[in-house]
Design a protein around this motif. Structure first.
Motif, PDB file in Angstrom:
ATOM      1  N   ASP A 224     -11.726  10.287  -4.855  1.00 26.06           N
ATOM      2  CA  ASP A 224     -12.490  10.148  -6.094  1.00 26.06           C
ATOM      3  C   ASP A 224     -11.703   9.370  -7.144  1.00 26.06           C
ATOM      4  N   GLU A 225     -10.421   9.674  -7.288  1.00 27.15           N
ATOM      5  CA  GLU A 225      -9.580   8.945  -8.247  1.00 27.15           C
ATOM      6  C   GLU A 225      -9.479   7.476  -7.851  1.00 27.15           C
TER       7      GLU A 225
ATOM      8  N   ARG B  95      -3.641   0.850 -19.534  1.00 25.06           N
ATOM      9  CA  ARG B  95      -3.300   1.651 -18.361  1.00 25.06           C
ATOM     10  C   ARG B  95      -2.271   0.917 -17.529  1.00 25.06           C
TER      11      ARG B  95
ATOM     12  N   GLU C 191     -11.645   5.716  -6.076  1.00 25.02           N
ATOM     13  CA  GLU C 191     -12.937   5.043  -6.256  1.00 25.02           C
ATOM     14  C   GLU C 191     -13.149   4.602  -7.695  1.00 25.02           C
ATOM     15  N   ARG C 192     -12.635   5.334  -8.658  1.00 20.82           N
ATOM     16  CA  ARG C 192     -12.793   4.972 -10.073  1.00 20.82           C
ATOM     17  C   ARG C 192     -11.983   3.728 -10.455  1.00 20.82           C
ATOM     18  N   LEU C 193     -11.065   3.311  -9.595  1.00 22.27           N
ATOM     19  CA  LEU C 193     -10.242   2.127  -9.877  1.00 22.27           C
ATOM     20  C   LEU C 193     -10.858   0.841  -9.335  1.00 22.27           C
ATOM     21  N   ASN C 194     -11.899   0.947  -8.531  1.00 23.25           N
ATOM     22  CA  ASN C 194     -12.503  -0.219  -7.881  1.00 23.25           C
ATOM     23  C   ASN C 194     -12.855  -1.305  -8.902  1.00 23.25           C
TER      24      ASN C 194
ATOM     25  N   VAL D 286      -2.347   8.860  -8.259  1.00 17.45           N
ATOM     26  CA  VAL D 286      -3.680   8.736  -7.658  1.00 17.45           C
ATOM     27  C   VAL D 286      -3.583   9.339  -6.263  1.00 17.45           C
TER      28      VAL D 286
END
Length: 175
Positions: free
Chosen positions: A70-71, A45, A73-76, A66
């Protein structure tokens, strides 16, 4: 091919429009926007920084593509890397932590300890991880007192072992 260099870690989402907290590991925190696309360690990625600003002890950044909380938060927790060749050259007495991985580790008495396999930072300072040929890896503080000499050209780091793990004769214990 040199290992990629970790330049940042994504933290929690910031706001509702896809921004994230971003901790950088560069001398100039804002330089992260000039390295081109930032990659995950496996290179699967990539992220393009579209906006970045300074906050209290981190940056707040947005990435192309992004746009929602929600998008974001998925990268945390994702660590972001760049190829070594995109980074500025170092001075003679400077190095990137990635340059140390794979070097031989020896004591001040020139006894082999193993190979450097990582430099970690869990929040209280850098730690050097050394894997012996056999046995358990060592985690030592990565300070000038413990690692007084780094010889990249010679392919080694010299380690001053703390007295509690050093043998009575000043050499490393059986590893």
């Amino acid at each position: 091919m040199p290992a990629p260099v970790c330049v940042a870690r994504i933290g929690a989402a910031h706001g509702v429009r896809g921004a994230v907290k971003l901790w950088t590991f560069t001398e100039d925190p804002l330089a992260v926007k000039h390295y081109g696309p930032l990659l995950t360690k496996d290179g699967a990625r990539q992220f393009e920084v579209t906006h970045v600003r300074e906050a209290k002890d981190h940056l707040v950044a947005t990435f192309k593509g992004v746009s929602t909380r929600d998008e974001a938060e998925r990268l945390n927790g994702l660590e972001l890397y760049v190829p070594r060749e995109r980074l500025p050259e170092t001075d003679d007495d400077e190095y990137y932590h990635a340059d140390l991985v794979g070097l031989a580790a020896v004591t001040t008495a020139d006894q082999p300890l193993g190979k450097v396999i990582a430099i970690h930072n869990f929040g209280a300072g850098d730690i050097i991880e050394i894997a012996p040929a056999q046995g358990v890896t060592m985690l030592l503080p990565f300070t000038n007192a413990v690692v007084p000499t780094i010889d990249i050209a010679g392919g080694r780091v010299i380690v001053e072992l703390p007295s509690e793990i050093e043998g009575e004769d000043g050499t490393s214990p059986e590893l």
